[in-house]
Design a protein around this motif. Structure first.
Motif, PDB file in Angstrom:
ATOM      1  N   ALA A 248      30.943  18.441 127.509  1.00  0.00           N
ATOM      2  CA  ALA A 248      30.430  18.533 126.114  1.00  0.00           C
ATOM      3  C   ALA A 248      28.863  18.984 126.066  1.00  0.00           C
ATOM      4  O   ALA A 248      28.375  19.728 125.204  1.00  0.00           O
ATOM      5  N   SER A 251      28.236  22.444 127.110  1.00  0.00           N
ATOM      6  CA  SER A 251      28.795  23.209 126.320  1.00  0.00           C
ATOM      7  C   SER A 251      28.034  23.452 124.852  1.00  0.00           C
ATOM      8  O   SER A 251      28.007  24.497 124.458  1.00  0.00           O
ATOM      9  N   ASN A 252      27.723  22.125 124.370  1.00  0.00           N
ATOM     10  CA  ASN A 252      26.945  22.448 123.161  1.00  0.00           C
ATOM     11  C   ASN A 252      26.131  21.111 122.868  1.00  0.00           C
ATOM     12  O   ASN A 252      26.639  20.070 122.369  1.00  0.00           O
ATOM     13  N   ALA A 254      23.558  20.293 121.230  1.00  0.00           N
ATOM     14  CA  ALA A 254      23.427  19.685 119.712  1.00  0.00           C
ATOM     15  C   ALA A 254      24.758  19.083 119.222  1.00  0.00           C
ATOM     16  O   ALA A 254      24.644  18.024 118.669  1.00  0.00           O
ATOM     17  N   ALA A 255      25.792  19.661 119.487  1.00  0.00           N
ATOM     18  CA  ALA A 255      26.915  19.211 118.876  1.00  0.00           C
ATOM     19  C   ALA A 255      27.381  17.851 119.882  1.00  0.00           C
ATOM     20  O   ALA A 255      27.556  16.767 119.114  1.00  0.00           O
ATOM     21  N   MET A 258      24.925  15.227 117.845  1.00  0.00           N
ATOM     22  CA  MET A 258      25.486  15.033 116.708  1.00  0.00           C
ATOM     23  C   MET A 258      26.641  13.990 116.544  1.00  0.00           C
ATOM     24  O   MET A 258      27.044  13.413 115.735  1.00  0.00           O
ATOM     25  N   GLY A 260      27.095  11.705 118.465  1.00  0.00           N
ATOM     26  CA  GLY A 260      26.648  10.320 118.789  1.00  0.00           C
ATOM     27  C   GLY A 260      26.854   9.792 120.268  1.00  0.00           C
ATOM     28  O   GLY A 260      26.596   8.851 120.839  1.00  0.00           O
TER      29      GLY A 260
ATOM     30  N   PRO B  74      22.725  11.706 110.902  1.00  0.00           N
ATOM     31  CA  PRO B  74      24.119  11.874 110.450  1.00  0.00           C
ATOM     32  C   PRO B  74      24.936  10.791 111.234  1.00  0.00           C
ATOM     33  O   PRO B  74      26.361  10.725 110.541  1.00  0.00           O
ATOM     34  N   LEU B  75      24.747  10.220 112.240  1.00  0.00           N
ATOM     35  CA  LEU B  75      25.441   9.441 112.913  1.00  0.00           C
ATOM     36  C   LEU B  75      25.734   8.130 112.080  1.00  0.00           C
ATOM     37  O   LEU B  75      26.730   7.602 111.852  1.00  0.00           O
ATOM     38  N   ARG B  78      27.913   8.938 109.384  1.00  0.00           N
ATOM     39  CA  ARG B  78      29.021   9.115 109.748  1.00  0.00           C
ATOM     40  C   ARG B  78      30.076   7.772 109.835  1.00  0.00           C
ATOM     41  O   ARG B  78      30.936   7.545 109.581  1.00  0.00           O
ATOM     42  N   PHE B  86      29.136  21.228 108.791  1.00  0.00           N
ATOM     43  CA  PHE B  86      27.847  22.107 108.781  1.00  0.00           C
ATOM     44  C   PHE B  86      28.015  23.559 109.002  1.00  0.00           C
ATOM     45  O   PHE B  86      29.234  24.028 109.572  1.00  0.00           O
ATOM     46  N   LEU B  89      28.700  25.277 113.144  1.00  0.00           N
ATOM     47  CA  LEU B  89      29.735  24.553 113.669  1.00  0.00           C
ATOM     48  C   LEU B  89      29.351  23.349 114.693  1.00  0.00           C
ATOM     49  O   LEU B  89      28.791  24.045 115.815  1.00  0.00           O
ATOM     50  N   ALA B  90      29.497  22.279 114.523  1.00  0.00           N
ATOM     51  CA  ALA B  90      29.254  21.378 115.564  1.00  0.00           C
ATOM     52  C   ALA B  90      30.448  21.030 116.634  1.00  0.00           C
ATOM     53  O   ALA B  90      30.749  19.951 116.691  1.00  0.00           O
ATOM     54  N   LEU B  91      30.577  22.261 117.392  1.00  0.00           N
ATOM     55  CA  LEU B  91      31.816  22.005 118.286  1.00  0.00           C
ATOM     56  C   LEU B  91      31.441  22.291 119.682  1.00  0.00           C
ATOM     57  O   LEU B  91      30.517  23.101 119.817  1.00  0.00           O
ATOM     58  N   ALA B  92      32.189  21.790 120.635  1.00  0.00           N
ATOM     59  CA  ALA B  92      31.954  22.031 122.228  1.00  0.00           C
ATOM     60  C   ALA B  92      32.725  23.257 122.251  1.00  0.00           C
ATOM     61  O   ALA B  92      33.976  22.796 122.463  1.00  0.00           O
ATOM     62  N   ARG B 160      38.297  17.727 112.007  1.00  0.00           N
ATOM     63  CA  ARG B 160      37.621  16.801 112.840  1.00  0.00           C
ATOM     64  C   ARG B 160      37.057  15.841 111.589  1.00  0.00           C
ATOM     65  O   ARG B 160      37.054  14.685 111.696  1.00  0.00           O
TER      66      ARG B 160
END
Lengths: 375, 256
Positions: A248, A251-252, A254-255, A258, A260, B74-75, B78, B86, B89-92, B160
């Motif tokens: 993860a 891969s990203n 920042a994500a 975010m 946690g 943001p945590l 959440r 957002f 996109l906050a995706l891996a 998600r």
């Protein structure tokens, strides 16, 4: 959900379109490589893999296979750590130097007091006043090597995670400094004559001991340990939180943050594990050679990175696997043994090795572009 | 009388000399879907970033779920039950759908600290259920997100949020980069959320979409909230007048 404009109805379902695991391609390359060397050998009336002497005590050329595995083991163990570092989007240039540093320091904790009845001629500690530093139980150098590697890795990780120093720079600094430590430790002198037990770490018969003498594999402990560590880290990267978070972050990042995930702590952990694996490599290397030199491990960091890259680990992070790296390491070793078997000079070997590294990445890029085009 | 889920009083954000948001008073009721509209730079995204704790507000109060809150990030938001999709996109990309859905809150089979063993089957199952509940259709859950279209990726991001949001979902331009059909799918998900009575704040430029989906429309102009209108009591021209400053409900903002 594809739009009809893309012809959703005509396309195969995603499961069928999904390309084979990239590791398959690496495996195929390995097989091709072995076949090519076998053919080249046969042209000279020799064989790469098979026993050509007609006493027929063995089908395979066991000596060659032993060399291939042994050759791959030490750098391969480093590559296991480097793979994880690259997967989180980092790089580790320090592993070779850390091997040198750990080798020197560890060996100084593994020496015997007397050699053939005389004081150890290469003794690191004072023979009269520090006798207690000789003939230590073998667990001491083992712990020293793991701990020192771990600390070096943690420093890398802390610099990168908490001080925002780019991985390339932080590990470059460690590369230079660790090499400095290994030379400073003895002013460049080698350290030799370890205890018998220490020599047995690499040269003993661990498999024989583990199976109570059922199967023997003398002198192949590094290969055995490499295999065991590869399996362990394959499981960790595939089935645990650690592995998932590593992919993860690569891969990203920042994500991941975010979501946690404690990205900083995770980075330190990954670099620490890579450092510890460099420590294991140093332990096995010095045990194998029964000596430690300040120049040990030089260039190993690049070999390890090359193994990972050949095995399909993407330098941009997030992609790759331990399985791929193990296959990449085998390819690497087969290339070296193969060239030697057809009596190609060392200079040519290096030239071709470089071409193969770039070729592997070029192939990977091409594969990615192709798979991106198909979407 | 429904409960108020989210309430801001005098919410203000200055970036140096730029007054991006001024004295925003806003309320969201339980189960209500509200759209935030306005021109570029009107303060919509700034407003969202203050609520979700991505940025620290200059002043003002935020109450969420009956308590005054001070999210550090943001945590925190959440954990309080507020999910945000957002714009970026906050995706891996290299992970599959279940891994992305459960990123940072994975289900664990054996707890071994960082080396805890993942419960992949449970996560996959929960993913399938979550997707079914939100009406998201993804053909192959095992594909890395990288291999998916923009619409599918957006759906994963929304799914998600939707599977974890207990009290509020915020979507910042969820369909800005999507094609017609993909937009329709996202809108379908939003209707599903409405049916489940989960409150939503939708930031959008698309007035057609806004009128299709929400109960109430809040208009931002130059950092001020200039109107709050029930969908049945307004129309497109009316909204545009507020967006462009021809009309206002907010006297304080009338002079700008």
């Amino acid at each position: 959900m594809a739009s009809p404009a893309q012809g959703a109805g005509n396309r195969k379902p995603d499961s069928a379109r999904r390309s084979r695991a990239p590791e398959w391609n690496v495996f195929l390359a390995l097989v091709v490589m072995v076949v090519v060397f076998e053919v080249l050998n046969r042209l000279n009336g020799t064989s790469f893999l098979f026993n050509m002497r007609h006493n027929l005590d063995a089908v395979f050329n066991q000596q060659r296979i032993a060399i291939i595995l042994l050759q791959v083991a030490v750098t391969g163990i480093i590559a296991l750590g480097v793979t994880q570092v690259i997967i989180i989007g980092g790089i580790d240039l320090s592993s070779g130097s850390v091997v040198g540093m750990v080798a020197m320091v560890t060996m100084s904790f593994a020496q015997t007091l007397t050699v053939n009845g005389n004081p150890n001629p290469k003794g690191y500690w004072d023979y009269e006043t520090m006798k207690y530093m000789y003939d230590l139980p073998v667990i001491v150098p083992i712990v020293v090597s793991l701990a020192l590697g771990l600390v070096a890795g943690m420093i890398n990780g802390a610099l990168i995670a908490y001080n925002r120093i780019p991985p390339f720079i932080a590990t470059l600094g460690m590369m230079v400094s660790a090499r400095g430590v290994s030379t400073w430790y003895t002013n460049g002198d080698p350290i030799s004559f370890p205890s018998v037990a220490y020599g047995q770490l690499s040269n003993g018969d661990l498999l024989g001991q583990l199976t109570f003498g059922l199967i023997h594999w003398e002198g192949q402990n590094p290969a055995l340990i490499f295999g065991a560590l590869a399996v362990l880290f394959h499981l960790i990267m595939t089935y645990t939180l650690y592995g998932k978070h590593s992919y993860a972050i690569g891969s990203n990042e920042a994500a991941a943050r975010m979501s946690g995930i404690n990205v900083n702590r995770h980075k330190v952990m990954v670099y620490a594990i890579a450092g510890m694996l460099a420590g294991v490599a140093a332990l096995l290397l010095t045990s194998k050679n029964l000596t430690a030199q300040s120049g040990m491990g030089m260039g190993y960091e690049l070999d390890a990175i090359a193994m990972a890259v050949i095995g399909g680990v993407s330098l941009s992070g997030g992609r790759g696997s331990i399985v791929g790296t193990v296959l990449g390491a085998l390819i690497f070793s087969v290339i070296i043994s193969g060239f030697t078997s057809i009596r190609l000079g060392a200079y040519y070997q290096d030239m071709v090795k470089g071409v193969i590294i770039v070729g592997a990445v070029a192939l990977d890029q091409w594969r990615q572009r192709r798979s991106a085009d198909r979407i | 009388m429904s409960n108020i889920v989210l309430k801001t009083e005098g919410l203000t954000k200055h970036y140096g000399g730029v007054h991006a948001l001024e004295n925003a008073d806003f309320e969201l009721l339980e189960g209500e879907h509200v759209a935030i509209v306005g021109d570029n730079g009107a303060g919509k995204s700034t407003f969202v970033r203050q609520i979700t704790g991505v940025e620290t507000r200059t002043r003002g109060k935020i109450s969420f779920d009956g308590r005054e809150v001070e999210f550090a990030g943001p945590l925190d938001a959440r954990e309080a039950g507020m999910e945000c999709v957002f714009q970026n996109l906050a995706l891996a990309d290299d992970l599959d759908v279940p891994s992305n859905l459960f990123l940072g809150r994975e289900k664990i089979r054996f707890n071994l600290g960082p080396f805890s063993v993942l419960d992949r089957r449970a996560m996959r199952q929960a993913t399938e259920e979550g997707l079914k509940r939100t009406g998201v259709k993804i053909p192959n859950l095992d594909n890395p997100i990288r291999n998916m279209s923009g619409g599918q990726r957006q759906c994963v991001a929304i799914a998600r949020s939707a599977s974890f949001a207990r009290k509020l979902i915020i979507m910042d331009e969820p369909t800005a980069a999507l094609g017609v059909q993909e937009t329709a799918q996202v809108e379908e998900i939003i209707r599903t959320l409405k049916a489940q009575n989960i409150p939503l704040i939708l930031v959008s430029h698309n007035l057609r979409q806004v009128f299709d989906l929400v109960d109430r429309i809040v208009v931002f102009r130059r950092g001020h909230i200039v109107a709050s209108l029930k969908r049945e009591e307004t129309d497109g021209n009316d909204i545009v007048s507020y967006i462009t400053g021809v009309k206002t409900q907010n006297e304080a903002a009338a002079y700008i």
